[in-house]
Write an enzyme that holds these catalytic residues in place. Sequence first.
Site, PDB file in Angstrom:
ATOM      1  N   ASN A 210       0.761  -1.150   0.044  1.00 51.22           N
ATOM      2  CA  ASN A 210       0.099   0.069  -0.078  1.00 51.22           C
ATOM      3  C   ASN A 210       0.816   1.180  -0.177  1.00 51.22           C
ATOM      4  O   ASN A 210       2.221   1.216  -0.134  1.00 51.22           O
ATOM      5  CB  ASN A 210      -0.904   0.254   1.268  1.00 51.22           C
TER       6      ASN A 210
ATOM      7  N   ASP B 275      -9.385  -9.491  -0.512  1.00 51.42           N
ATOM      8  CA  ASP B 275      -8.523  -8.478   0.301  1.00 51.42           C
ATOM      9  C   ASP B 275      -8.621  -7.197  -0.060  1.00 51.42           C
ATOM     10  O   ASP B 275      -8.710  -6.254   0.878  1.00 51.42           O
ATOM     11  CB  ASP B 275      -7.070  -9.296   0.541  1.00 51.42           C
TER      12      ASP B 275
END
Length: 352
Positions: free
Chosen positions: A26, A220
């Site tokens: 991320n 996810d």
Amino acid sequence: MSEPAPAREAASTLQLCRIMGPNDANIVGNVHGGIILKMIEEAGCIVSTRHCNTQNGDRCLAVLVRVEKTEFLSPVFIGEVTHVTAEITYTSKHSLEVQVKVMAENILTGAMKLANKAALWYVPCSLQNVEKILEVPPIKYASAEQEEEGRKRYEAQKLERLETKARIDEVAPLLPNPEDRPKEKHTVCFSQSSLIHLVGPSDCTLHDYVQGGVTMKLMDEVAGIVAARHCNTNIVTASVDAINFHRKIKKGCVVTVTGRLTFVSNKSMEIEVFVDATSLVEAEKGKYRSVSAFFTFISLDKYNRPLPVAPLKIDGEEEQRREEEGKARYLQRKAKRLAEKEHQSASAAHQS
């Protein structure tokens, strides 16, 4: 006339290694839980397929049918090397259990940490006929006790798969469109999110069906979007409850992956994720539910320390029911973690 090739010697362990790059993480450098889940599934598929093809007869590919509850024990960061070790720990007549361990290595210091542990179940499907499930070559156990423990795990997961199949058939109606309701912050509808994905060749196995790891990665991602919308902070996957793959998804299908909050504790969020599939070439079959699972996420500050999570605002009896069920699951997980810690402490004290 040629003789059949001799059966290969069974190999029940495998290790994969890969360095984590920016595409795996991320915006703050935490590797996505979906990336780890996909690597776990790839390792499990390879070791299972190799094992099942050690006998003569039809060639086959091991297909994922279940992932047990998975805990994300330590975060993995960009630049670290993941070592994924998979080992076959139990075989029944038509299925096999693979236990996987993920270690993360800091290649600058040599430090190693346990990032993840998981248990997966596979069945071998013939390459000539995907509906034909072949027999699994048995493995050798270190003791009769080890085999008996594996048999108990096999019976338990078999029972739960039947129970969840009944539940998944019940929840087949589509989720309500969040656009139809007002969007107040910290409500279920405010953070509910969906991804739409066309299944292509790169997503599929040799059977032209979606790999289990691809599905888990999409799940996810959606759960992460839901969690981020609720908290507006850095979020990471903490755990995933058992995932059962009830219906296959074929190449060319459009999958809709939808996530919604069900329960929020002081520092964690439970997110229910559904995977629905529609065939573009067989539209008359309609949309069907392939997978559903519960993901738990936590919110982190810039030092990767847990942050408090804003309470979930409940609207209506249905959301209230889901919150109560989510709270019960949360308390069960918490009690299980405490019991495991006490067991580990008692074992350590006994050894010393």
